[in-house]
Design an enzyme around this catalytic site. Structure first.
Site, PDB file in Angstrom:
ATOM      1  N   ASN A 150      92.387  69.320  37.271  1.00  0.00           N
ATOM      2  CA  ASN A 150      93.784  69.155  37.711  1.00  0.00           C
ATOM      3  C   ASN A 150      94.323  67.742  37.482  1.00  0.00           C
ATOM      4  OD1 ASN A 150      92.016  68.332  39.691  1.00  0.00           O
ATOM      5  ND2 ASN A 150      93.286  69.010  41.393  1.00  0.00           N
ATOM      6  N   LYS A 173      80.996  63.932  33.085  1.00  0.00           N
ATOM      7  CA  LYS A 173      81.145  65.319  32.601  1.00  0.00           C
ATOM      8  C   LYS A 173      82.529  65.815  32.995  1.00  0.00           C
ATOM      9  CE  LYS A 173      80.729  69.569  33.838  1.00  0.00           C
ATOM     10  NZ  LYS A 173      81.746  70.206  32.985  1.00  0.00           N
ATOM     11  N   GLY A 225      86.110  68.709  43.058  1.00  0.00           N
ATOM     12  CA  GLY A 225      86.205  70.102  42.636  1.00  0.00           C
ATOM     13  C   GLY A 225      86.124  71.017  43.832  1.00  0.00           C
ATOM     14  N   SER A 226      85.565  72.201  43.594  1.00  0.00           N
ATOM     15  CA  SER A 226      85.547  73.222  44.646  1.00  0.00           C
ATOM     16  C   SER A 226      84.511  72.887  45.720  1.00  0.00           C
ATOM     17  CB  SER A 226      85.213  74.586  44.022  1.00  0.00           C
ATOM     18  OG  SER A 226      83.914  74.556  43.489  1.00  0.00           O
ATOM     19  N   VAL A 229      80.841  74.235  44.848  1.00  0.00           N
ATOM     20  CA  VAL A 229      79.983  73.397  43.994  1.00  0.00           C
ATOM     21  C   VAL A 229      79.628  72.099  44.732  1.00  0.00           C
ATOM     22  CG1 VAL A 229      79.837  72.115  41.815  1.00  0.00           C
ATOM     23  CG2 VAL A 229      80.835  74.401  41.838  1.00  0.00           C
ATOM     24  N   GLY A 230      80.576  71.569  45.506  1.00  0.00           N
ATOM     25  CA  GLY A 230      80.312  70.348  46.270  1.00  0.00           C
ATOM     26  C   GLY A 230      79.141  70.514  47.226  1.00  0.00           C
ATOM     27  N   GLU A 247      84.845  64.957  46.797  1.00  0.00           N
ATOM     28  CA  GLU A 247      86.269  65.185  47.102  1.00  0.00           C
ATOM     29  C   GLU A 247      86.538  66.652  46.820  1.00  0.00           C
ATOM     30  OE1 GLU A 247      87.842  60.751  45.913  1.00  0.00           O
ATOM     31  OE2 GLU A 247      88.841  62.513  45.104  1.00  0.00           O
ATOM     32  N   CYS A 281      94.456  68.983  45.193  1.00  0.00           N
ATOM     33  CA  CYS A 281      93.708  69.114  46.443  1.00  0.00           C
ATOM     34  C   CYS A 281      94.579  68.723  47.628  1.00  0.00           C
ATOM     35  CB  CYS A 281      92.420  68.303  46.409  1.00  0.00           C
ATOM     36  SG  CYS A 281      92.669  66.595  45.963  1.00  0.00           S
TER      37      CYS A 281
END
Ligand code: NDP
Length: 479
Positions: A150, A173, A225-226, A229-230, A247, A281
């Site tokens: 984003n 990445k 990110g999501s 995954v965090g 974050e 976010c």
């Protein structure tokens, strides 16, 4: 069609020999370039390169690191229009937003350059004669920066700049959807004089991210990110006691109570909810309003939403671009379907937009639901799209309870003319950042982060950022 490379000490093709194509979300048949589909060998090479460069970089004098970052900041400003165009092409957001993003990234890089000169520890009076006691800040080591799609410029800069200011080396990445911005940024850092190996770019899927987080040579991860995954990253890194800065998502409330400027509030809420098509976010993603002001606020929200012009972000007339991908379009469509199945009422939007039927971009109409239950999916989950639910409440108590009633705690706004409510809100809302009478904007030198499922580790931006990228060492000297 241009074929891009990884940057691992120098520009190199992927060991896999494989590439994928990235596309313009405003016109998905338009291929933007070929990008490496890296594999484990590429990730391993990137980490090895960062590990080798570490000894040199951590001993490079801080003013020299600072000077490189200042040059990088200047180069960002000089190439603002070119980079912004790349952002709009691969991410979709309106060009003015992309220009704002690059300008903001330059400001954050300049702040990080200053931070390199402010890596100070503390001195302590000793209880024993003849002793000196002090602390120094040292780099964490090899840091991995895993990016969302984003904010493909400001997100990497927010991680890379403070990390290298503090003497770390980095493996970057980018998100698979937005690799070109990362290629451009890496080129600017190279031009700024960053020595080979200090920044390493490896382009590829989430599997590359997985390999990175599993590598014991990586001593710190900064991820945006999501939440899913965090959490995985936090678990993996906890097992080897490495540092994490996460974050994550948000479900940011705009509370409207005893508000004496409903039109101003509506304007702020619409801007903060629909910038970047709601894929931020910090997007305002719930309106919680006292029922006595709800009808008037709803009307004004619609008035401001009708001013949004949806279309290709490269056209300066357009103020909202497409969603980033077909998958994101499907996610948003799925949430709207859930909203329609509830007793809530759809006020405006709720459909895909055929802005240009020949091009089939992922455009979605700004959407407003009213009378939404605080426990529904629309009110609880991060939609990451242009969908705003209104929840009506009876009083401030209920408003604060509803605001705190999700798993997230990133940003929150209150629109009110009552000073007493401001104090209550600041005290009670479970959120990393609070805003009074404005949307969820942030500044390039002020800490940024969340609590609950919205984040972990030191806040990024501003002076807190260096906590993520340094370790404290305590020194006792006896003379
Ligand atoms: P992800 O969290 O899946 O992706 C973010 C980054 O992590 C990408 O670079 C991704 O790679 C990488 N990644 C994916 N899986 C792993 C893994 N197992 N280990 C390490 N890295 C991994 O987000 P999505 O892009 O899939 O978006 C899904 C949702 O996440 C959105 O709808 C939104 O709700 C939320 N989100 C929130 C953001 C925020 O700013 N808070 C930003 C982006 C998303 P790749 O791109 O190659 O898959």
């Amino acid at each position: 069609m241009q074929r891009h490379q990884n940057y691992i000490g120098k520009w190199v093709p992927p060991e896999t020999g494989q590439y994928y194509q990235s596309h313009n979300p405003a016109c998905p048949s338009q291929v933007l370039g070929d990008f490496p589909r890296s594999g484990t060998a590429d990730v391993d090479a990137a980490v090895a390169s960062a590990a080798t460069a570490l000894a040199m970089w951590r001993q490079t004098q801080a003013p020299q690191r600072s000077a490189i970052l200042l040059r990088f900041s200047q180069l960002l400003l000089e190439s603002k229009n070119d980079l912004a165009r790349i952002v709009t092409l691969e991410q979709g957001k309106a060009l003015c937003e992309s220009i704002g993003e690059v300008t903001r990234a330059a400001a954050e890089a300049a702040f990080a350059a200053g931070e390199a000169l402010r890596l100070s520890g503390q001195t302590f009076p000793s209880e024993r004669p003849g002793f000196s006691c002090y602390t120094v800040l040292q780099p964490v080591g090899v840091v991995a920066a895993i990016m969302p799609w984003n904010f493909p410029v400001v997100s990497p800069v927010r991680k890379i700049a403070p990390a290298i200011a503090c003497g770390n080396t980095v493996v970057l990445k980018p998100a698979s959807l937005t690799p070109h911005s990362a290629v451009f940024l890496s080129g600017l850092l190279e031009r700024a004089g960053l020595p080979p190996g200090v920044l390493n770019l490896v382009i590829g899927s989430g599997e590359c991210g997985e390999r990175l987080i599993s590598d014991p040579r990586v001593r710190g991860i900064s991820f945006t990110g999501s939440t899913a995954v965090g959490v995985r990253i936090a678990e993996k890194l906890a097992a080897r006691m490495a540092k994490v800065q996460l974050e994550l998502g948000g479900k940011n409330p705009a509370i409207v109570l005893e508000c004496d400027d409903l039109d101003g509030a509506a304007q702020e809420i619409v801007a903060a909810a629909f910038l970047c098509s709601g894929q931020r976010c910090t997007a305002l993603s719930r309106v919680i309003v006292d029922q006595s002001q709800a009808d008037q606020l709803c009307q004004r929200l619609v008035t401001h939403m009708e001013k949004i012009r949806v279309g290709n972000g490269l056209d300066p007339q357009n103020t909202m671009g497409p969603l980033v991908s077909r998958q994101q379009l499907e996610t948003v469509t799925g949430y709207v379907r859930k909203g329609l199945a509830e007793p809530s009422s759809l006020i405006v939007g709720g459909r895909q937009l055929a802005v240009d039927p020949d091009r089939e971009g992922y455009f979605y109409a700004p959407t407003l639901f009213d009378h939404v239950s605080p426990t529904s999916a629309l009110a609880q989950e991060e939609i990451f799209g242009p969908v705003l639910p209104i929840i009506r409440v009876r009083n401030a108590e209920e408003a604060f309870d509803v605001a705190n009633g999700t798993r997230y705690g990133l940003a929150a706004s209150l629109f009110t003319g009552n000073r007493h409510l401001v104090d209550q809100f600041v005290e009670r809302v479970e959120s990393g950042m609070v805003h009074i009478n404005h949307g969820t904007s942030s500044q390039p030198h002020v800490p940024f982060g969340g609590v609950k499922d919205s984040g972990q580790g030191a806040f990024s931006i501003g002076p807190t950022s260096k906590e993520a990228f340094t370790n404290v060492k305590t020194v006792y000297i006896k003379w």
